[in-house]
Write an enzyme that holds these catalytic residues in place. Structure first.
Site, PDB file in Angstrom:
ATOM      1  N   HIS A   1      33.767  41.023  48.997  1.00 25.08           N
ATOM      2  CA  HIS A   1      32.742  40.066  48.601  1.00 25.08           C
ATOM      3  C   HIS A   1      31.539  40.099  49.545  1.00 25.08           C
ATOM      4  O   HIS A   1      30.411  39.867  49.117  1.00 25.08           O
ATOM      5  CB  HIS A   1      33.333  38.658  48.507  1.00 25.08           C
ATOM      6  CG  HIS A   1      34.252  38.494  47.335  1.00 25.08           C
ATOM      7  ND1 HIS A   1      35.604  38.272  47.479  1.00 25.08           N
ATOM      8  CD2 HIS A   1      34.026  38.555  46.007  1.00 25.08           C
ATOM      9  CE1 HIS A   1      36.165  38.186  46.283  1.00 25.08           C
ATOM     10  NE2 HIS A   1      35.229  38.356  45.373  1.00 25.08           N
TER      11      HIS A   1
ATOM     12  N   HIS B   1      34.934  45.243  41.945  1.00 29.14           N
ATOM     13  CA  HIS B   1      36.389  45.160  41.977  1.00 29.14           C
ATOM     14  C   HIS B   1      36.902  44.486  40.705  1.00 29.14           C
ATOM     15  O   HIS B   1      36.167  43.841  39.977  1.00 29.14           O
ATOM     16  CB  HIS B   1      36.885  44.434  43.236  1.00 29.14           C
ATOM     17  CG  HIS B   1      36.338  43.049  43.391  1.00 29.14           C
ATOM     18  ND1 HIS B   1      35.077  42.802  43.907  1.00 29.14           N
ATOM     19  CD2 HIS B   1      36.866  41.844  43.104  1.00 29.14           C
ATOM     20  CE1 HIS B   1      34.869  41.497  43.943  1.00 29.14           C
ATOM     21  NE2 HIS B   1      35.945  40.890  43.440  1.00 29.14           N
TER      22      HIS B   1
ATOM     23  N   CYS C   1      41.318  31.952  37.125  1.00 29.90           N
ATOM     24  CA  CYS C   1      40.776  33.285  37.342  1.00 29.90           C
ATOM     25  C   CYS C   1      41.183  33.747  38.729  1.00 29.90           C
ATOM     26  O   CYS C   1      41.474  32.932  39.605  1.00 29.90           O
ATOM     27  CB  CYS C   1      39.267  33.303  37.180  1.00 29.90           C
ATOM     28  SG  CYS C   1      38.425  32.062  38.155  1.00 29.90           S
TER      29      CYS C   1
ATOM     30  N   HIS D   1      42.215  37.772  41.012  1.00 25.61           N
ATOM     31  CA  HIS D   1      42.196  39.226  41.110  1.00 25.61           C
ATOM     32  C   HIS D   1      43.598  39.779  40.868  1.00 25.61           C
ATOM     33  O   HIS D   1      44.580  39.190  41.333  1.00 25.61           O
ATOM     34  CB  HIS D   1      41.727  39.659  42.499  1.00 25.61           C
ATOM     35  CG  HIS D   1      40.394  39.101  42.862  1.00 25.61           C
ATOM     36  ND1 HIS D   1      40.250  37.950  43.598  1.00 25.61           N
ATOM     37  CD2 HIS D   1      39.152  39.529  42.579  1.00 25.61           C
ATOM     38  CE1 HIS D   1      38.969  37.698  43.753  1.00 25.61           C
ATOM     39  NE2 HIS D   1      38.269  38.639  43.142  1.00 25.61           N
TER      40      HIS D   1
ATOM     41  N   GLU E   1      48.359  28.202  39.708  1.00 29.30           N
ATOM     42  CA  GLU E   1      47.276  27.218  39.747  1.00 29.30           C
ATOM     43  C   GLU E   1      47.520  26.021  38.835  1.00 29.30           C
ATOM     44  O   GLU E   1      47.218  24.890  39.201  1.00 29.30           O
ATOM     45  CB  GLU E   1      45.947  27.868  39.348  1.00 29.30           C
ATOM     46  CG  GLU E   1      45.427  28.868  40.345  1.00 29.30           C
ATOM     47  CD  GLU E   1      44.054  29.403  39.989  1.00 29.30           C
ATOM     48  OE1 GLU E   1      43.318  28.755  39.219  1.00 29.30           O
ATOM     49  OE2 GLU E   1      43.703  30.489  40.491  1.00 29.30           O
TER      50      GLU E   1
ATOM     51  N   GLU F   1      30.087  37.980  44.246  1.00 28.27           N
ATOM     52  CA  GLU F   1      31.100  38.406  43.271  1.00 28.27           C
ATOM     53  C   GLU F   1      30.491  39.560  42.492  1.00 28.27           C
ATOM     54  O   GLU F   1      29.439  39.413  41.873  1.00 28.27           O
ATOM     55  CB  GLU F   1      31.447  37.268  42.297  1.00 28.27           C
ATOM     56  CG  GLU F   1      32.262  36.161  42.891  1.00 28.27           C
ATOM     57  CD  GLU F   1      33.749  36.461  42.991  1.00 28.27           C
ATOM     58  OE1 GLU F   1      34.144  37.647  42.898  1.00 28.27           O
ATOM     59  OE2 GLU F   1      34.516  35.525  43.190  1.00 28.27           O
TER      60      GLU F   1
ATOM     61  N   GLU G   1      32.229  41.933  39.871  1.00 27.54           N
ATOM     62  CA  GLU G   1      33.545  42.101  39.272  1.00 27.54           C
ATOM     63  C   GLU G   1      33.499  42.747  37.902  1.00 27.54           C
ATOM     64  O   GLU G   1      32.565  42.529  37.131  1.00 27.54           O
ATOM     65  CB  GLU G   1      34.247  40.736  39.163  1.00 27.54           C
ATOM     66  CG  GLU G   1      34.479  40.110  40.509  1.00 27.54           C
ATOM     67  CD  GLU G   1      35.270  38.826  40.467  1.00 27.54           C
ATOM     68  OE1 GLU G   1      35.911  38.528  41.486  1.00 27.54           O
ATOM     69  OE2 GLU G   1      35.250  38.125  39.447  1.00 27.54           O
TER      70      GLU G   1
END
Length: 175
Positions: free
Chosen positions: A25, A31, A66, A68, A86, A111, A113
């Site tokens: 980041h 990524h 959300c 990774h 979560e 970010e 992504e």
């Protein structure tokens, strides 16, 4: 504690390496990531407000969850894992599209992504993990769209981008 690694990818989602999440980041390197949108039978979207302790976008509203993918983990496996971690539940997920975005933050992180967007259905209230999630609410998709237009500052950057670029794709799941 070992820092979480992200999967560095090219624009075709081919894995090209691994890197610590914060470093990726800081360097704004592309990524792999994912975003889960969970709907109920009333066609409402489950939103979460990110916990105050999050290293970026604290207390902002966003999609159901959300994060990774881990090395060797599919997007669907990752989505189910984070839903449980979560929001305290899991459900079947379907990957519906992916897109690339780049969003810088005030704290110097960016970010960048390739985000895999997934949709699932669930009819109960979540049992939120207070370390990850401050609050939750169910909202009709059209109300979410209008609220983003009215007060964009209370929503995460990626969530606003998904709505701007892919609203019609998501809306199909509420018809």
């Amino acid at each position: 504690m070992v820092e979480e690694q992200v999967i560095l990818v090219d624009e075709n989602d081919n894995q090209i390496g691994l890197m610590g999440k914060i470093e990726a980041h800081e360097k704004a390197l592309l990524h792999r990531a994912f975003s889960v949108f969970t709907f109920n039978d009333k066609k409402e979207l489950l939103l979460q407000q990110r916990a105050a302790e999050k290293y970026h976008s604290p207390l902002l509203w966003t999609n159901t969850c959300c994060s990774h993918q881990r090395n060797g983990e599919t997007s669907l496996e990752a989505g189910k894992r984070r839903l449980q971690e979560e929001m305290g539940f899991t459900c079947e997920l379907e990957e519906v599209f992916s897109f690339i975005y780049k969003a810088p933050f005030d704290n110097g992180l960016t970010e960048h992504e390739l985000d895999h967007v997934m949709v699932g259905f669930y009819n109960e209230d979540p049992v939120i993990n207070r370390e990850e999630v401050e609050a939750f609410k169910w909202m009709p998709l059209e109300d979410v769209k209008l609220d983003i237009e009215k007060q964009p500052e209370i929503y995460t950057e990626w969530f606003k981008i998904i709505f701007k670029e892919s609203y019609e794709k998501i809306k199909k799941f509420t018809i």
